[in-house]
Design a protein around this motif. Structure first.
Motif, PDB file in Angstrom:
ATOM      1  N   ASP A   1      18.840  75.249  69.993  1.00 20.36           N
ATOM      2  CA  ASP A   1      17.382  75.319  69.844  1.00 20.36           C
ATOM      3  C   ASP A   1      16.972  76.198  68.670  1.00 20.36           C
ATOM      4  O   ASP A   1      15.995  75.908  67.980  1.00 20.36           O
ATOM      5  CB  ASP A   1      16.717  75.783  71.140  1.00 20.36           C
ATOM      6  N   VAL A   2      17.726  77.248  68.407  1.00 24.69           N
ATOM      7  CA  VAL A   2      17.427  78.131  67.268  1.00 24.69           C
ATOM      8  C   VAL A   2      17.690  77.388  65.965  1.00 24.69           C
ATOM      9  O   VAL A   2      16.865  77.411  65.047  1.00 24.69           O
ATOM     10  CB  VAL A   2      18.261  79.426  67.356  1.00 24.69           C
ATOM     11  N   ARG A   3      18.808  76.714  65.896  1.00 30.41           N
ATOM     12  CA  ARG A   3      19.160  75.971  64.683  1.00 30.41           C
ATOM     13  C   ARG A   3      18.159  74.831  64.440  1.00 30.41           C
ATOM     14  O   ARG A   3      17.745  74.599  63.304  1.00 30.41           O
ATOM     15  CB  ARG A   3      20.595  75.461  64.785  1.00 30.41           C
ATOM     16  N   GLU A   4      17.766  74.159  65.498  1.00 30.54           N
ATOM     17  CA  GLU A   4      16.805  73.055  65.356  1.00 30.54           C
ATOM     18  C   GLU A   4      15.452  73.556  64.866  1.00 30.54           C
ATOM     19  O   GLU A   4      14.844  72.955  63.981  1.00 30.54           O
ATOM     20  CB  GLU A   4      16.652  72.344  66.704  1.00 30.54           C
ATOM     21  N   GLN A   5      14.982  74.665  65.425  1.00 31.78           N
ATOM     22  CA  GLN A   5      13.706  75.215  64.985  1.00 31.78           C
ATOM     23  C   GLN A   5      13.779  75.674  63.532  1.00 31.78           C
ATOM     24  O   GLN A   5      12.838  75.480  62.769  1.00 31.78           O
ATOM     25  CB  GLN A   5      13.270  76.375  65.897  1.00 31.78           C
ATOM     26  N   ALA A   6      14.886  76.272  63.134  1.00 27.64           N
ATOM     27  CA  ALA A   6      15.049  76.692  61.738  1.00 27.64           C
ATOM     28  C   ALA A   6      14.969  75.475  60.819  1.00 27.64           C
ATOM     29  O   ALA A   6      14.274  75.503  59.794  1.00 27.64           O
ATOM     30  CB  ALA A   6      16.384  77.411  61.563  1.00 27.64           C
ATOM     31  N   GLU A   7      15.658  74.418  61.184  1.00 22.57           N
ATOM     32  CA  GLU A   7      15.625  73.192  60.373  1.00 22.57           C
ATOM     33  C   GLU A   7      14.228  72.599  60.331  1.00 22.57           C
ATOM     34  O   GLU A   7      13.751  72.182  59.266  1.00 22.57           O
ATOM     35  CB  GLU A   7      16.622  72.186  60.935  1.00 22.57           C
ATOM     36  N   ASN A   8      13.544  72.573  61.461  1.00 23.83           N
ATOM     37  CA  ASN A   8      12.186  72.012  61.513  1.00 23.83           C
ATOM     38  C   ASN A   8      11.216  72.801  60.642  1.00 23.83           C
ATOM     39  O   ASN A   8      10.352  72.205  59.978  1.00 23.83           O
ATOM     40  CB  ASN A   8      11.677  71.974  62.958  1.00 23.83           C
ATOM     41  N   LYS A   9      11.343  74.126  60.639  1.00 26.17           N
ATOM     42  CA  LYS A   9      10.449  74.941  59.807  1.00 26.17           C
ATOM     43  C   LYS A   9      10.665  74.649  58.332  1.00 26.17           C
ATOM     44  O   LYS A   9       9.707  74.534  57.565  1.00 26.17           O
ATOM     45  CB  LYS A   9      10.657  76.423  60.091  1.00 26.17           C
ATOM     46  N   LEU A  10      11.908  74.538  57.933  1.00 23.73           N
ATOM     47  CA  LEU A  10      12.199  74.235  56.526  1.00 23.73           C
ATOM     48  C   LEU A  10      11.700  72.845  56.152  1.00 23.73           C
ATOM     49  O   LEU A  10      11.094  72.661  55.096  1.00 23.73           O
ATOM     50  CB  LEU A  10      13.703  74.365  56.270  1.00 23.73           C
ATOM     51  N   ALA A  11      11.922  71.891  57.031  1.00 26.02           N
ATOM     52  CA  ALA A  11      11.469  70.520  56.761  1.00 26.02           C
ATOM     53  C   ALA A  11       9.945  70.458  56.675  1.00 26.02           C
ATOM     54  O   ALA A  11       9.393  69.736  55.843  1.00 26.02           O
ATOM     55  CB  ALA A  11      11.990  69.573  57.842  1.00 26.02           C
ATOM     56  N   ALA A  12       9.257  71.250  57.502  1.00 25.35           N
ATOM     57  CA  ALA A  12       7.796  71.278  57.473  1.00 25.35           C
ATOM     58  C   ALA A  12       7.262  71.819  56.147  1.00 25.35           C
ATOM     59  O   ALA A  12       6.132  71.518  55.764  1.00 25.35           O
ATOM     60  CB  ALA A  12       7.260  72.113  58.636  1.00 25.35           C
ATOM     61  N   LEU A  13       8.090  72.591  55.445  1.00 23.29           N
ATOM     62  CA  LEU A  13       7.696  73.108  54.131  1.00 23.29           C
ATOM     63  C   LEU A  13       8.055  72.131  53.006  1.00 23.29           C
ATOM     64  O   LEU A  13       7.942  72.461  51.833  1.00 23.29           O
ATOM     65  CB  LEU A  13       8.369  74.460  53.877  1.00 23.29           C
TER      66      LEU A  13
END
Length: 119
Positions: free
Chosen positions: A89-101
């Motif tokens: 879940d931590v890795r997924e959220q990190a990836e999602n934040k970067l993708a959102a940028l």
């Protein structure tokens, strides 16, 4: 009893985070908040907290402005050799934040992997 099986990996992650903060300072970004988080929570917990925060931090926006998202905690959480330190879940959220940028996370991560030496 605490699990110490990842202690050497966590120590390496901490060294990488401290080295990154020093490099950011050379770029003109002091990362004061992250420095404080490192001291208060340790590198793995600080990274976990930043990655899980749904709102991109000032630091993440600043790194985007500098064109250095490769130095973000979110990107380092995704490095394959640090995977044992962070649950999915931590890795997924990190990836999602970067993708959102607007970041092509796979491409950026592949470049970072090529430039770094795994522990």
């Amino acid at each position: 009893m605490a699990d110490t099986s990842n202690a050497p990996l966590a120590a390496r992650f901490g060294a990488d985070m401290r080295r990154g903060v020093a490099q950011l300072s050379d770029l003109g970004y002091d990362a004061t908040y992250f420095r404080r988080m490192l001291g208060d929570h340790g590198p793995v917990e600080a990274a976990r907290r930043l990655a899980l925060d749904p709102v991109p931090s000032y630091g993440l926006w600043r790194l985007k402005e500098l064109g250095r998202l490769d130095m973000s905690v979110e990107m380092w959480v995704l490095l394959p050799w640090y995977e044992p330190l962070f649950p999915p879940d931590v890795r997924e959220q990190a990836e999602n934040k970067l993708a959102a940028l607007g970041i092509d996370v796979a491409t950026e991560l592949a470049g970072l992997v090529r430039r770094q030496t795994p522990p």
